[in-house]
Design a protein around this motif. Structure first.
Motif, PDB file in Angstrom:
ATOM      1  N   GLU A  43      -4.555 -26.229  51.195  1.00 43.42           N
ATOM      2  CA  GLU A  43      -4.176 -24.826  51.322  1.00 43.42           C
ATOM      3  C   GLU A  43      -5.343 -23.964  50.835  1.00 43.42           C
ATOM      4  N   PRO A  44      -5.372 -22.678  51.178  1.00 39.43           N
ATOM      5  CA  PRO A  44      -6.397 -21.796  50.633  1.00 39.43           C
ATOM      6  C   PRO A  44      -6.178 -21.593  49.129  1.00 39.43           C
ATOM      7  N   GLY A  45      -6.837 -22.392  48.346  1.00 36.86           N
ATOM      8  CA  GLY A  45      -6.693 -22.355  46.897  1.00 36.86           C
ATOM      9  C   GLY A  45      -7.589 -23.412  46.288  1.00 36.86           C
ATOM     10  N   LEU A  46      -7.546 -23.538  44.970  1.00 36.99           N
ATOM     11  CA  LEU A  46      -8.403 -24.508  44.299  1.00 36.99           C
ATOM     12  C   LEU A  46      -7.730 -25.049  43.045  1.00 36.99           C
ATOM     13  N   SER A  47      -7.880 -26.344  42.833  1.00 37.40           N
ATOM     14  CA  SER A  47      -7.497 -26.981  41.575  1.00 37.40           C
ATOM     15  C   SER A  47      -8.321 -28.252  41.426  1.00 37.40           C
ATOM     16  N   ILE A  48      -8.913 -28.409  40.262  1.00 33.10           N
ATOM     17  CA  ILE A  48      -9.767 -29.569  39.994  1.00 33.10           C
ATOM     18  C   ILE A  48      -9.327 -30.207  38.670  1.00 33.10           C
ATOM     19  N   TYR A  49      -9.129 -31.506  38.698  1.00 31.49           N
ATOM     20  CA  TYR A  49      -8.767 -32.283  37.503  1.00 31.49           C
ATOM     21  C   TYR A  49     -10.026 -32.906  36.924  1.00 31.49           C
ATOM     22  N   LEU A  50     -10.159 -32.850  35.590  1.00 32.84           N
ATOM     23  CA  LEU A  50     -11.337 -33.394  34.930  1.00 32.84           C
ATOM     24  C   LEU A  50     -10.948 -34.291  33.769  1.00 32.84           C
ATOM     25  N   GLU A  51     -11.716 -35.363  33.599  1.00 36.88           N
ATOM     26  CA  GLU A  51     -11.606 -36.219  32.421  1.00 36.88           C
ATOM     27  C   GLU A  51     -12.972 -36.278  31.752  1.00 36.88           C
ATOM     28  N   ASP A  52     -13.008 -35.910  30.481  1.00 34.33           N
ATOM     29  CA  ASP A  52     -14.238 -36.005  29.694  1.00 34.33           C
ATOM     30  C   ASP A  52     -13.915 -36.858  28.477  1.00 34.33           C
ATOM     31  N   GLY A  53     -14.252 -38.138  28.540  1.00 35.14           N
ATOM     32  CA  GLY A  53     -13.839 -39.058  27.488  1.00 35.14           C
ATOM     33  C   GLY A  53     -12.327 -39.184  27.500  1.00 35.14           C
ATOM     34  N   GLU A  54     -11.711 -38.915  26.362  1.00 36.69           N
ATOM     35  CA  GLU A  54     -10.252 -39.006  26.259  1.00 36.69           C
ATOM     36  C   GLU A  54      -9.569 -37.683  26.578  1.00 36.69           C
ATOM     37  N   THR A  55     -10.335 -36.638  26.848  1.00 33.65           N
ATOM     38  CA  THR A  55      -9.773 -35.314  27.100  1.00 33.65           C
ATOM     39  C   THR A  55      -9.500 -35.133  28.591  1.00 33.65           C
ATOM     40  N   ARG A  56      -8.310 -34.613  28.900  1.00 36.02           N
ATOM     41  CA  ARG A  56      -7.912 -34.364  30.286  1.00 36.02           C
ATOM     42  C   ARG A  56      -7.662 -32.874  30.462  1.00 36.02           C
ATOM     43  N   LEU A  57      -8.292 -32.308  31.499  1.00 36.80           N
ATOM     44  CA  LEU A  57      -8.187 -30.877  31.747  1.00 36.80           C
ATOM     45  C   LEU A  57      -7.845 -30.606  33.205  1.00 36.80           C
ATOM     46  N   LEU A  58      -7.248 -29.447  33.427  1.00 42.83           N
ATOM     47  CA  LEU A  58      -7.009 -28.963  34.777  1.00 42.83           C
ATOM     48  C   LEU A  58      -7.681 -27.604  34.913  1.00 42.83           C
ATOM     49  N   PHE A  59      -8.503 -27.460  35.946  1.00 42.50           N
ATOM     50  CA  PHE A  59      -9.187 -26.199  36.212  1.00 42.50           C
ATOM     51  C   PHE A  59      -8.521 -25.563  37.421  1.00 42.50           C
ATOM     52  N   ASP A  60      -7.740 -24.511  37.175  1.00 45.02           N
ATOM     53  CA  ASP A  60      -6.971 -23.804  38.190  1.00 45.02           C
ATOM     54  C   ASP A  60      -5.816 -24.655  38.711  1.00 45.02           C
ATOM     55  N   ALA A  61      -4.875 -23.970  39.398  1.00 39.89           N
ATOM     56  CA  ALA A  61      -3.633 -24.642  39.798  1.00 39.89           C
ATOM     57  C   ALA A  61      -3.286 -24.440  41.263  1.00 39.89           C
ATOM     58  N   GLY A  62      -4.192 -23.840  42.047  1.00 38.44           N
ATOM     59  CA  GLY A  62      -3.884 -23.621  43.444  1.00 38.44           C
ATOM     60  C   GLY A  62      -2.812 -22.571  43.642  1.00 38.44           C
ATOM     61  N   TYR A  63      -2.237 -22.552  44.835  1.00 38.87           N
ATOM     62  CA  TYR A  63      -1.306 -21.484  45.221  1.00 38.87           C
ATOM     63  C   TYR A  63       0.158 -21.904  45.228  1.00 38.87           C
ATOM     64  N   SER A  64       0.469 -23.028  45.863  1.00 38.16           N
ATOM     65  CA  SER A  64       1.879 -23.307  46.160  1.00 38.16           C
ATOM     66  C   SER A  64       2.508 -24.419  45.336  1.00 38.16           C
ATOM     67  N   GLY A  65       1.709 -25.165  44.636  1.00 40.21           N
ATOM     68  CA  GLY A  65       2.246 -26.307  43.897  1.00 40.21           C
ATOM     69  C   GLY A  65       1.893 -27.644  44.502  1.00 40.21           C
ATOM     70  N   ILE A  66       1.075 -27.679  45.544  1.00 40.92           N
ATOM     71  CA  ILE A  66       0.729 -28.962  46.166  1.00 40.92           C
ATOM     72  C   ILE A  66      -0.122 -29.836  45.248  1.00 40.92           C
ATOM     73  N   LEU A  67      -0.642 -29.266  44.168  1.00 42.76           N
ATOM     74  CA  LEU A  67      -1.397 -30.102  43.230  1.00 42.76           C
ATOM     75  C   LEU A  67      -0.523 -31.215  42.657  1.00 42.76           C
ATOM     76  N   VAL A  68       0.780 -31.004  42.547  1.00 46.50           N
ATOM     77  CA  VAL A  68       1.655 -32.018  41.943  1.00 46.50           C
ATOM     78  C   VAL A  68       1.747 -33.262  42.828  1.00 46.50           C
ATOM     79  N   PRO A  69       2.131 -33.149  44.113  1.00 46.87           N
ATOM     80  CA  PRO A  69       2.151 -34.368  44.942  1.00 46.87           C
ATOM     81  C   PRO A  69       0.770 -34.951  45.180  1.00 46.87           C
ATOM     82  N   ASN A  70      -0.254 -34.112  45.299  1.00 42.83           N
ATOM     83  CA  ASN A  70      -1.611 -34.644  45.486  1.00 42.83           C
ATOM     84  C   ASN A  70      -2.052 -35.450  44.269  1.00 42.83           C
ATOM     85  N   ALA A  71      -1.774 -34.926  43.080  1.00 43.17           N
ATOM     86  CA  ALA A  71      -2.134 -35.654  41.862  1.00 43.17           C
ATOM     87  C   ALA A  71      -1.377 -36.968  41.764  1.00 43.17           C
ATOM     88  N   ARG A  72      -0.106 -36.939  42.109  1.00 44.41           N
ATOM     89  CA  ARG A  72       0.704 -38.161  42.044  1.00 44.41           C
ATOM     90  C   ARG A  72       0.122 -39.229  42.977  1.00 44.41           C
TER      91      ARG A  72
END
Length: 281
Positions: free
Chosen positions: A20-49
């Motif tokens: 979708e027109p939006g952005l979300s990027i998942y990052l792991e730096d060592g033991e730390t887990r981060l999410l950069f942005d969440a997109g528009y509609s919630g598709i990050l959840v099924p994509n991440a799964r």
């Protein structure tokens, strides 16, 4: 550092993810887990799964700025955490990191709200909220760049609608637009949201904050859509001088801009499903 694209305008060829027109990027730096942005509609959840990423273990959710294509997916994350609590599942209460202006109401072209429709107070019910205009080190190597100094005249662009502040309504120059930078042995990886503040200004701030002039990669939205020739020439001259090892322009970057950038840098394909790894010494 390991990086995975969860939301982008396109998915990689022959990868069955939602886009979708939006952005979300998942990052792991060592033991730390981060999410950069969440997109528009919630598709990050099924994509991440589908990618085997557990968003309930994300410790920090960082927002590049307050526009809807980067923040409205927060609703899906909050539902995910709410259901985990109800089902007794293990979860990490996240810390939300952003510029203070990221939660202001915004309007443009007759649309009443193009900003984040969740308030700071509402987010506080679901985790911690950390607002800052300055750089903030999230790990030993990964930094939130804070408010970007707009250094290049050729990157100056018109306001995008209006922003509603406690002091009144003003033109929206998206002063909250920011990015992340990660130090690696080969140079800096810069992770951008939309680059309203200027992609060159963002890279310069990353070099300054991190004390390293080498650019290993820049990934994210470059905000180059029907770019005026003068602005494009300035950007091309800049990257010709900086000589990044790679560029991964996506989201708000059109084909013409990618073709132009490919003349001066190693432009690589980006889309949902992409995973990149950068080593540390």
């Amino acid at each position: 550092m390991r990086l995975s694209v969860l939301v982008d305008n396109v998915a990689l060829t022959d990868r069955y993810f939602l886009a979708e027109p939006g952005l979300s990027i998942y990052l792991e730096d060592g033991e730390t887990r981060l999410l950069f942005d969440a997109g528009y509609s919630g598709i990050l959840v099924p994509n991440a799964r589908k990618m085997g990423i557990d968003l309930l273990n994300v410790e920090e959710i960082v927002l590049s700025h307050g526009h809807l294509d980067h923040t409205w997916g927060l609703d899906a994350l909050i539902r995910l955490h709410t259901e985990a609590i109800l089902e007794g599942q293990r979860r990490v209460p996240p810390t939300f990191v952003a510029h203070p202006d990221a939660f202001l109401t915004r309007s443009c072209d007759g649309v009443g709200e193009i900003g984040c429709h969740l308030s700071v107070e509402e987010l506080f019910r679901h985790g911690k909220v950390l607002l800052t205009t300055g750089p903030l080190w999230l790990t030993k190597n990964l930094v939130f760049l804070g408010e970007i100094e707009r250094r290049f005249e050729f990157e100056q662009t018109p306001p995008i609608g209006y922003v509603y502040t406690p002091d009144g309504i003003r033109d929206d120059t998206v002063v909250d637009d920011t990015a992340l930078a990660c130090r690696t042995p080969e140079g800096l990886v810069v992770i951008t949201g939309c680059s309203h503040s200027g992609i060159c200004s963002i890279v310069e701030q990353a070099r300054e904050v991190c004390g390293d002039d080498r650019i290993l990669d820049v990934i994210g939205g470059f905000h180059l859509l029907n770019t005026p020739p003068r602005q494009m020439r300035g950007i091309l001259d800049y990257f010709s001088e900086v000589q990044p090892a790679a560029l991964h322009p996506c989201h708000c970057t059109d084909l013409a801009a990618k073709i132009a950038l490919a003349k001066v840098a190693n432009v690589r394909e980006t889309g949902v499903g992409l995973t990149l790894e950068y080593g540390f010494g």
